[in-house]
Design a protein around this motif. Structure first.
Motif, PDB file in Angstrom:
ATOM      1  N   TYR A 142       0.822  -1.207   0.000  1.00  0.00           N
ATOM      2  CA  TYR A 142       0.000   0.000   0.000  1.00  0.00           C
ATOM      3  C   TYR A 142       0.862   1.266   0.000  1.00  0.00           C
ATOM      4  N   GLY A 143       2.060   1.174  -0.576  1.00  0.00           N
ATOM      5  CA  GLY A 143       2.944   2.327  -0.632  1.00  0.00           C
ATOM      6  C   GLY A 143       3.625   2.637   0.681  1.00  0.00           C
ATOM      7  N   ARG A 144       3.592   1.696   1.617  1.00  0.00           N
ATOM      8  CA  ARG A 144       4.200   1.916   2.929  1.00  0.00           C
ATOM      9  C   ARG A 144       5.215   0.817   3.226  1.00  0.00           C
ATOM     10  N   SER A 145       6.206   1.141   4.015  1.00  0.00           N
ATOM     11  CA  SER A 145       7.188   0.154   4.476  1.00  0.00           C
ATOM     12  C   SER A 145       6.810  -0.301   5.878  1.00  0.00           C
ATOM     13  N   GLY A 146       7.098  -1.559   6.153  1.00  0.00           N
ATOM     14  CA  GLY A 146       6.787  -2.094   7.474  1.00  0.00           C
ATOM     15  C   GLY A 146       7.182  -3.556   7.559  1.00  0.00           C
ATOM     16  N   ALA A 147       6.409  -4.322   8.296  1.00  0.00           N
ATOM     17  CA  ALA A 147       6.679  -5.755   8.471  1.00  0.00           C
ATOM     18  C   ALA A 147       5.386  -6.528   8.253  1.00  0.00           C
ATOM     19  N   GLU A 148       5.535  -7.759   7.789  1.00  0.00           N
ATOM     20  CA  GLU A 148       4.374  -8.615   7.592  1.00  0.00           C
ATOM     21  C   GLU A 148       4.493  -9.826   8.517  1.00  0.00           C
ATOM     22  N   VAL A 149       3.469 -10.011   9.320  1.00  0.00           N
ATOM     23  CA  VAL A 149       3.394 -11.171  10.213  1.00  0.00           C
ATOM     24  C   VAL A 149       2.487 -12.199   9.545  1.00  0.00           C
ATOM     25  N   LYS A 150       2.993 -13.408   9.351  1.00  0.00           N
ATOM     26  CA  LYS A 150       2.196 -14.466   8.737  1.00  0.00           C
ATOM     27  C   LYS A 150       1.904 -15.553   9.765  1.00  0.00           C
ATOM     28  N   LEU A 151       0.671 -16.023   9.749  1.00  0.00           N
ATOM     29  CA  LEU A 151       0.279 -17.085  10.671  1.00  0.00           C
ATOM     30  C   LEU A 151      -0.171 -18.311   9.885  1.00  0.00           C
ATOM     31  N   ASN A 152       0.121 -19.482  10.437  1.00  0.00           N
ATOM     32  CA  ASN A 152      -0.249 -20.762   9.830  1.00  0.00           C
ATOM     33  C   ASN A 152      -0.459 -21.754  10.970  1.00  0.00           C
ATOM     34  N   TYR A 153      -1.731 -22.047  11.276  1.00  0.00           N
ATOM     35  CA  TYR A 153      -2.020 -22.842  12.468  1.00  0.00           C
ATOM     36  C   TYR A 153      -3.121 -23.881  12.233  1.00  0.00           C
ATOM     37  N   LEU A 154      -2.971 -24.996  12.934  1.00  0.00           N
ATOM     38  CA  LEU A 154      -4.034 -25.976  13.063  1.00  0.00           C
ATOM     39  C   LEU A 154      -4.652 -25.781  14.443  1.00  0.00           C
ATOM     40  N   VAL A 155      -5.958 -25.626  14.482  1.00  0.00           N
ATOM     41  CA  VAL A 155      -6.671 -25.500  15.744  1.00  0.00           C
ATOM     42  C   VAL A 155      -7.725 -26.615  15.772  1.00  0.00           C
ATOM     43  N   VAL A 156      -7.625 -27.476  16.771  1.00  0.00           N
ATOM     44  CA  VAL A 156      -8.450 -28.683  16.813  1.00  0.00           C
ATOM     45  C   VAL A 156      -9.402 -28.615  18.010  1.00  0.00           C
TER      46      VAL A 156
END
Length: 349
Positions: A236-250
């Motif tokens: 979006y024209g901005r600098s920053g950090a991306e946090v990615k999540l990948n989870y199994l919830v049972v």
């Protein structure tokens, strides 16, 4: 002590005691065990699992004399006052030793310990399963900013996937409170739309909610396994950090008031959070939070989870594709646009 020849002779003598009527009864019992599941249930993953298990038991019975003797230990051990043969209806069917390289079926959940014997048994409990990486300065953000963003992401996951009110279909207030003000307005606008076109988005899909009156938690324990990653990013024209999540919830759930219907229900949650600073504030902007769930009904069009119990009516929509492993954290069925509404076949949970 008798020698090998004596034992062989005794064995043959004892096996010969099984008359033809007894053999017919055992063969009949085996045939009943092998009976195929009804066609209207064959595509339901839990039914398929039971079918495979039944076939394994039949193979154990017809595999040879040693297995027959295992099913009737009284033939090898004479007992004074023995009550005689076990009635046909109660004769145990003993499984043969597991063949090398052959996987056994996952045990059915029980009310006492619904996760026992499944991969989820070893998962962490609740929010302890949301594992965060070490914070460091990224994309123009300080280490403190990244640490704050990771902690808030964990709170977002907890509110979205573990909050009891949200799980039972209530308004996800805990989750909404954690959203950026602008995104909160958007989320509320698209929550539980009464009327929507086929391709309209419903923000209910960003949280885990069972359709009202379809489920209750069988236990307070919810199992979680997965990973969170963070990297510098520009969006979006901005600098920053991306946090990615990948989870199994049972979850272990049952029909309300019917604990004997307990099933394990696996959700696979993926998503990302873009973190940046604007006007002196740290902003977290959620993107592409999605899920797959099993076992669930495919013929319901809302964004709630409708569990598929063992006694559920046949599904009007059949799953497609080869069955996938619901416990595979790297199985990606989320990102393809043409598959977003697809109902995939799944292995038993």
């Amino acid at each position: 002590m008798p020698n090998g020849d004596d034992l062989d002779a005794r064995f043959n003598e004892l096996v010969a005691q099984i008359d033809e009527d007894e053999r017919r009864r055992m063969r009949a019992a085996a045939s009943r065990g092998a009976r195929a599941p009804r066609s209207d249930k064959a595509t339901r993953p839990r039914r398929a699992g039971r079918g495979l298990l039944a076939a394994g038991l039949v193979a154990a019975v017809i595999g040879g004399a040693t297995v027959i003797v295992a099913a009737r230990p009284d033939l090898l051990t004479p007992q004074v006052g023995s009550p005689g043969p076990v009635p046909e209806e109660t004769q145990p069917v003993m499984a043969a030793p597991e063949a090398a390289g052959v996987e056994t079926a996952t045990p059915e959940p029980t009310t006492a310990d619904p996760f026992a014997g499944s991969p989820a048994e070893k998962y962490a409990e609740g929010a302890a399963g949301f594992v965060l990486p070490k914070a460091k300065a990224l994309g123009g953000l300080s280490k403190k900013d990244v640490a704050k963003a990771l902690d808030r992401t964990r709170k977002l996951m907890t509110a979205a996937f573990l909050d009891r009110k949200t799980l039972m279909g209530g308004k996800p207030k805990a989750f909404m409170k954690l959203l950026d003000r602008e995104q909160r307005v958007w989320f509320q606008k698209y929550l539980d739309l009464k009327k929507r076109a086929k391709d309209d988005f419903d923000s209910r899909g960003w949280v885990t909610s069972f359709a009202p009156k379809t489920a209750q938690l069988s236990t307070d324990v919810i199992k979680v396994k997965g990973r969170t990653t963070v990297a510098k990013a520009r969006k979006y024209g901005r600098s920053g950090a991306e946090v990615k999540l990948n989870y199994l919830v049972v979850y272990a759930v049952n029909r309300p008031g019917q604990p004997t219907t307990t099933i394990r229900l696996v959700t696979h949650r993926v998503g990302s959070v873009f973190v940046y600073r604007e006007a002196g504030e740290l902003v977290l902007w959620l993107k592409d939070w999605s899920k797959t769930s099993t076992p669930v009904r495919c013929d319901v069009g809302d964004f709630f989870i409708h569990p598929a119990y063992d006694d559920s009516a046949p599904d009007a929509v059949k799953p497609s594709g080869p069955p996938s492993n619901p416990y595979d954290l790297d199985d990606d069925k989320h990102g393809k646009k043409d598959d977003k509404d697809r109902c995939w076949a799944s292995d038993p949970t």
